[in-house]
Design a protein around this motif. Structure first.
Motif, short mmCIF file in Angstrom:
data_model
loop_
_atom_site.label_atom_id
_atom_site.label_comp_id
_atom_site.label_asym_id
_atom_site.label_seq_id
_atom_site.Cartn_x
_atom_site.Cartn_y
_atom_site.Cartn_z
N ALA A 105 0.83 -1.21 0.00
CA ALA A 105 0.00 0.00 0.00
C ALA A 105 0.87 1.26 0.00
N GLY A 106 1.99 1.20 -0.69
CA GLY A 106 2.86 2.36 -0.81
C GLY A 106 3.73 2.65 0.40
N LYS A 107 3.67 1.78 1.40
CA LYS A 107 4.46 1.99 2.63
C LYS A 107 5.58 0.95 2.73
N ASP A 108 6.69 1.37 3.31
CA ASP A 108 7.80 0.43 3.50
C ASP A 108 7.40 -0.66 4.50
N VAL A 109 7.65 -1.89 4.11
CA VAL A 109 7.24 -3.03 4.93
C VAL A 109 8.31 -4.10 4.87
N LEU A 110 8.60 -4.74 5.99
CA LEU A 110 9.35 -5.99 5.95
C LEU A 110 8.29 -7.10 5.93
N LEU A 111 8.23 -7.78 4.80
CA LEU A 111 7.18 -8.76 4.56
C LEU A 111 7.74 -10.16 4.79
N ALA A 112 7.13 -10.90 5.71
CA ALA A 112 7.64 -12.23 6.04
C ALA A 112 6.56 -13.27 5.84
N ARG A 113 6.94 -14.42 5.32
CA ARG A 113 5.95 -15.49 5.15
C ARG A 113 6.02 -16.39 6.38
N THR A 114 5.46 -15.87 7.45
CA THR A 114 5.45 -16.60 8.72
C THR A 114 4.07 -16.46 9.34
N GLY A 115 3.83 -17.20 10.40
CA GLY A 115 2.53 -17.10 11.06
C GLY A 115 2.38 -18.09 12.19
N TYR A 116 1.20 -18.06 12.78
CA TYR A 116 0.98 -18.83 14.02
C TYR A 116 -0.45 -19.38 13.98
N THR A 117 -0.87 -19.78 12.77
CA THR A 117 -2.26 -20.19 12.62
C THR A 117 -2.40 -21.56 11.95
N GLY A 118 -1.29 -22.07 11.37
CA GLY A 118 -1.39 -23.30 10.61
C GLY A 118 -1.81 -23.09 9.18
N GLU A 119 -1.96 -21.82 8.76
CA GLU A 119 -2.31 -21.50 7.38
C GLU A 119 -1.15 -20.79 6.71
N ASP A 120 -1.21 -20.73 5.38
CA ASP A 120 -0.31 -19.85 4.65
C ASP A 120 -0.61 -18.43 5.11
N GLY A 121 0.42 -17.58 5.08
CA GLY A 121 0.15 -16.21 5.47
C GLY A 121 1.41 -15.40 5.59
N PHE A 122 1.20 -14.14 5.89
CA PHE A 122 2.29 -13.18 5.91
C PHE A 122 2.23 -12.34 7.18
N GLU A 123 3.41 -11.94 7.64
CA GLU A 123 3.51 -10.97 8.71
C GLU A 123 4.20 -9.73 8.16
N LEU A 124 3.69 -8.57 8.55
CA LEU A 124 4.18 -7.31 7.99
C LEU A 124 4.67 -6.40 9.10
N PHE A 125 5.98 -6.14 9.10
CA PHE A 125 6.54 -5.18 10.05
C PHE A 125 6.51 -3.82 9.38
#
Lengths: 127, 366
Positions: B179-199
């Motif tokens: 969304a136009g903002k600087d992000v460290l995008l990680a493919r990690t999670g704590y749900t058992g699903e595919d997903g991403f974490e965004l710092f």
């Protein structure tokens, strides 16, 4: 939502007169809101005799377990078997299909001693 | 002391969240229904605010060496842009916290700790890094953390970032824009699903949150609170510090001995004790339990064998929204760990039958 025609307890239960000496009991909209999704309801057996404050059953949400207390002295004459399979009725219709038990009261006049809607409103607002 | 609020607090309020105080933070517990949020993550996607997690940044020529010494994992073996699940242990082998370490630069590592342990982990890292040529900085104030979890996550995120998400592997991180903002995008999670974490920077968090909600709406994304996060991770058999993990137990008890790299070069804090435990074995092990009922065995309830003797204790338990019956994790003595073993749980005086099953309870299809 706090229906005018019901009586209430400090334990966030409602009481509805269903006959000369019988009442229906459930938990309030405020109570179900606080609990979150109800996933299990344990109700007493028919014929069980209860006194005020005695544990009638349990309501479990995903995170917690809460006791249901007998609001009055009496005998369990009906239980809402639908809750065994559809505990979510407590959330979707707490004053209707989510009712829990019916009691035959030892002293029907005791109903008058419970909180009325405005008194309960005040209690829920302070909680 | 007043609870800390995340930069997304106003967003949560506008969405009608019920809040809970967790580790000093005021966090959304649920927005509407925990069960609906749980199902959304399993079938579509959920959007979480995880800003309460602690971030600690190590940088300098010996940052990797310091982490090799401080943690049980082999941090210097992590490739640039990759991440590893690991733990920090006491000298006696007890777990201080479980962590994810992201290698974010040639000489830079981002350590993500549980909110409840962030201060303890920071103190331990500062003291354990003493003598190494590295700085250890509490970077929690500089980061908001959002997570998009669920099978539709990549579709939802794909339209908001120039990064080809197929190139972001599981347990990898990419500096990019969302969304136009600087992000460290990680493919990690704590749900058992595919997903991403965004710092993201705290000031950018509301924009990123709003854009993700908008982009996710046609895909069935819901904002999701800590309530469903707990049932999701439980179904996925993932440990939670304070439940499955504690200073009183080693990683081996939790079946996580694989994170302890006894063969990495050099000594590390807890090595001697952990090597001894690896050699001698443990008395109790973490297992999965299922029940035929919706009544949940809960944290702390005693587990009994067929003779009624107490042989363990529940660490987490709840109705599994996906399976429709209750599941639990428990520490039980090693004689009772075989799948199929019939046990019971003392649920407030009532003995409920349970059966030992392999973990996880839920595994996604792909």
């Amino acid at each position: 939502m706090i229906p005018e025609e019901l009586k209430y307890t400090e334990e966030h239960e409602w009481v509805l007169r269903t006959g000369d000496d019988t009442v229906r009991v459930g938990i309030t909209d405020y109570a179900q809101e606080q609990l979150g999704d109800v996933v299990f309801v344990q109700l007493p057996e028919l014929g069980e005799k209860v006194t005020v404050g005695q544990v009638l059953g349990e309501v479990e949400s995903t995170k917690s377990v809460s006791d249901i207390y007998a609001p009055l002295v009496g005998e369990v004459v009906a239980r809402n078997d639908s809750l065994d399979q559809q505990p979510e009725l407590v959330n979707s219709d707490p004053y209707g299909e989510g009712w829990m038990v019916e009691l035959r009261l030892a002293d029907p006049a005791e109903v008058d001693g419970l909180l009325d809607a405005s008194a309960y409103q005040e209690l829920a607002a302070q909680a | 002391m007043d609870s800390r609020r995340t930069p997304l607090h106003a967003e949560h309020e506008a969405l009608g969240a019920a809040f809970t105080d967790f580790a000093g933070w005021r966090m959304p517990l649920r927005y509407d229904s925990e069960l609906a949020e749980h199902h959304a993550v399993r079938t579509a996607a959920g959007l979480f605010d995880l800003t309460h997690m602690g971030e600690i940044l190590l940088s300098g020529p010996e940052a990797a060496a310091a982490l090799d010494h401080a943690l049980v994992g082999h941090v210097s073996a992590i490739g640039l842009g990759r991440a590893r699940y690991t733990m920090i242990c006491r000298e006696d082998g007890g777990v201080i916290d479980d962590l994810i370490v992201y290698r974010t630069g040639e000489r830079e590592y981002l350590v993500v700790a549980n909110a409840s342990n962030a201060a303890v982990v920071l103190d331990a890292l500062v003291s354990r890094a003493d003598g190494f040529d590295t700085t250890v900085v509490d970077a929690s104030q500089d980061h908001a953390l959002l997570a998009v979890q669920g099978p539709r996550s990549a579709e939802i995120l794909g339209g908001l970032t120039p990064t080809d998400l197929d190139s972001v592997k599981y347990y990898a991180s990419y500096p990019t824009e969302v969304a136009g903002k600087d992000v460290l995008l990680a493919r990690t999670g704590y749900t058992g699903e595919d997903g991403f974490e965004l710092f993201v920077a705290p000031a950018d968090a509301p924009t990123v949150w709003q854009r993700l909600l908008e982009a996710g709406q046609p895909h069935g994304l819901r904002p999701a609170g800590l309530g469903c996060r707990d049932t999701l991770r439980l179904e996925a058999g993932m440990p939670l510090y304070g439940n499955e993990l504690s200073a009183q137990r080693s990683p081996y008890s939790a079946n996580l001995g694989r994170v302890v790299k006894l063969d990495k070069p050099g000594d590390f804090v807890g090595r001697a004790a952990l090597a001894a435990i690896a050699e001698s074995g443990v008395d109790s092990v973490l297992v999965g339990l299922t029940t035929p009922s919706r009544r949940a065995p809960r944290h702390g309830y005693p587990v009994l064998d067929a003779d009624g003797a107490v042989i363990g204790e529940i660490t987490s338990g709840a109705l599994s929204p996906t399976l429709g019956h209750s599941v639990a994790m428990a520490y039980v003595t090693t004689a009772n760990v075989e799948p199929g073993t019939k046990l019971s749980v003392d649920v407030r005086g009532r003995h409920e039958p349970v059966e030992v099953v392999p973990l996880p309870f839920y595994k996604r299809a792909n």
